[in-house]
Design a protein around this motif. Structure first.
Motif, PDB file in Angstrom:
ATOM      1  N   ASP A  57     -13.792  -5.864  -0.262  1.00 13.72           N
ATOM      2  CA  ASP A  57     -13.364  -4.742   0.583  1.00 13.72           C
ATOM      3  C   ASP A  57     -13.620  -3.384  -0.082  1.00 13.72           C
ATOM      4  O   ASP A  57     -14.226  -2.485   0.503  1.00 13.72           O
TER       5      ASP A  57
ATOM      6  N   ASP B 168      -9.467  -1.206   0.256  1.00 17.59           N
ATOM      7  CA  ASP B 168      -8.321  -2.082  -0.007  1.00 17.59           C
ATOM      8  C   ASP B 168      -7.260  -1.913   1.089  1.00 17.59           C
ATOM      9  O   ASP B 168      -6.650  -2.887   1.541  1.00 17.59           O
TER      10      ASP B 168
ATOM     11  N   LYS C 120       0.874  -1.194   0.000  1.00 14.78           N
ATOM     12  CA  LYS C 120       0.000   0.000   0.000  1.00 14.78           C
ATOM     13  C   LYS C 120       0.902   1.233   0.000  1.00 14.78           C
ATOM     14  O   LYS C 120       1.476   1.607   1.029  1.00 14.78           O
TER      15      LYS C 120
ATOM     16  N   LYS D 150      -5.521  -7.948   7.205  1.00 19.41           N
ATOM     17  CA  LYS D 150      -4.658  -9.091   6.856  1.00 19.41           C
ATOM     18  C   LYS D 150      -3.409  -9.126   7.729  1.00 19.41           C
ATOM     19  O   LYS D 150      -3.001 -10.189   8.190  1.00 19.41           O
TER      20      LYS D 150
ATOM     21  N   ASP E 104     -10.774  -9.875  -0.028  1.00 20.89           N
ATOM     22  CA  ASP E 104     -10.050  -9.341  -1.188  1.00 20.89           C
ATOM     23  C   ASP E 104     -11.009  -8.857  -2.279  1.00 20.89           C
ATOM     24  O   ASP E 104     -10.726  -7.877  -2.962  1.00 20.89           O
TER      25      ASP E 104
HETATM   26  K     K Z   1      -6.101  -6.194  -2.288  1.00 19.60           K
END
Ligand code: K
Ligand code: CTP
Ligand code: MG
Length: 181
Positions: free
Chosen positions: A127, A102, A49, A109, A124
């Motif tokens: 979201d 995301d 990210k 996670k 996944d």
């Molecule tokens: K993702």
């Protein structure tokens, strides 16, 4: 509304939320949002990210919404379906909401011990939809209520995981993405 109109409306209205994730994959890299910081011995978000991916993804979603507004008239006429246009608040809510969803999923996670790139089925695939819709409902409530009728919402929830798996599978086969999910 007939079923074709429902499906077309669902896909059209969600396009500004679908594109950000794929644009982020293409643009990703650079400084991670969490700056490498950890929480409880695990990364807060992880290297997947990044600021650049998030910014480019959001801008791509907004830019697509602008283009869809320009072509909504002629395409609606050609298809015989009244496709929605996007008010500015909805553009930003859908695109930014998709990126935030995301990011939130990566946070979950990491907290559940999954490394970067690990799959988390359903989270996944949904979201970004859930947060994009929630933000749109808050930022543009009248537009949201008029666009996302119950049948349209149902199509979004069923079609999105399928579309997400197909586009990510293609990105994986093209070598653009490290995992097919
Ligand atoms: K993702
Ligand atoms: N990406 C990015 N910034 C984002 C989202 C995605 O830079 N906000 C880029 C990263 O290069 C990332 C790739 O897109 O590796 C694929 O995205 P995704 O599958 O969401 O990330 P993962 O690497 O799988 O990491 P995670 O396990 O945290 O989902
Ligand atoms: Mg991934």
């Amino acid at each position: 509304m007939n079923w074709l109109a429902v499906v077309l409306t669902a896909l059209w209205a969600m396009l500004p939320a679908y594109v950000p994730n794929n644009a982020a994959v293409l643009a990703g890299g650079g400084r991670p949002i969490d700056g490498g910081r950890t929480w409880g011995g695990k990364r807060i978000l992880g290297d997947g990210k990044t600021w650049r991916g998030t910014a480019v993804g959001t801008l791509a979603g907004v830019a697509l919404a602008v283009v869809l507004n320009l072509v909504a008239g002629p395409i609606s006429a050609a298809l015989g379906v009244s496709l929605p246009t996007f008010p500015p608040a909805a553009m930003v809510a859908l695109a930014l909401g998709a990126m935030l969803g995301d990011i939130l999923a990566s946070f979950v996670k990491r907290r559940t011990g999954r490394e970067r790139g690990a799959s988390f089925p359903l989270l996944d695939q949904l979201d970004f939809v859930v947060v994009a819709l929630a933000l749109a409902a808050v930022a543009a409530p009248d537009w949201f209520a008029a666009t996302f009728t119950l049948p349209v919402l149902l199509v979004v929830l069923v079609a999105t995981p399928v579309l997400h798996l197909v586009t990510n599978g293609i990105a994986y086969l093209l070598g653009l993405k490290d995992e097919p999910w």
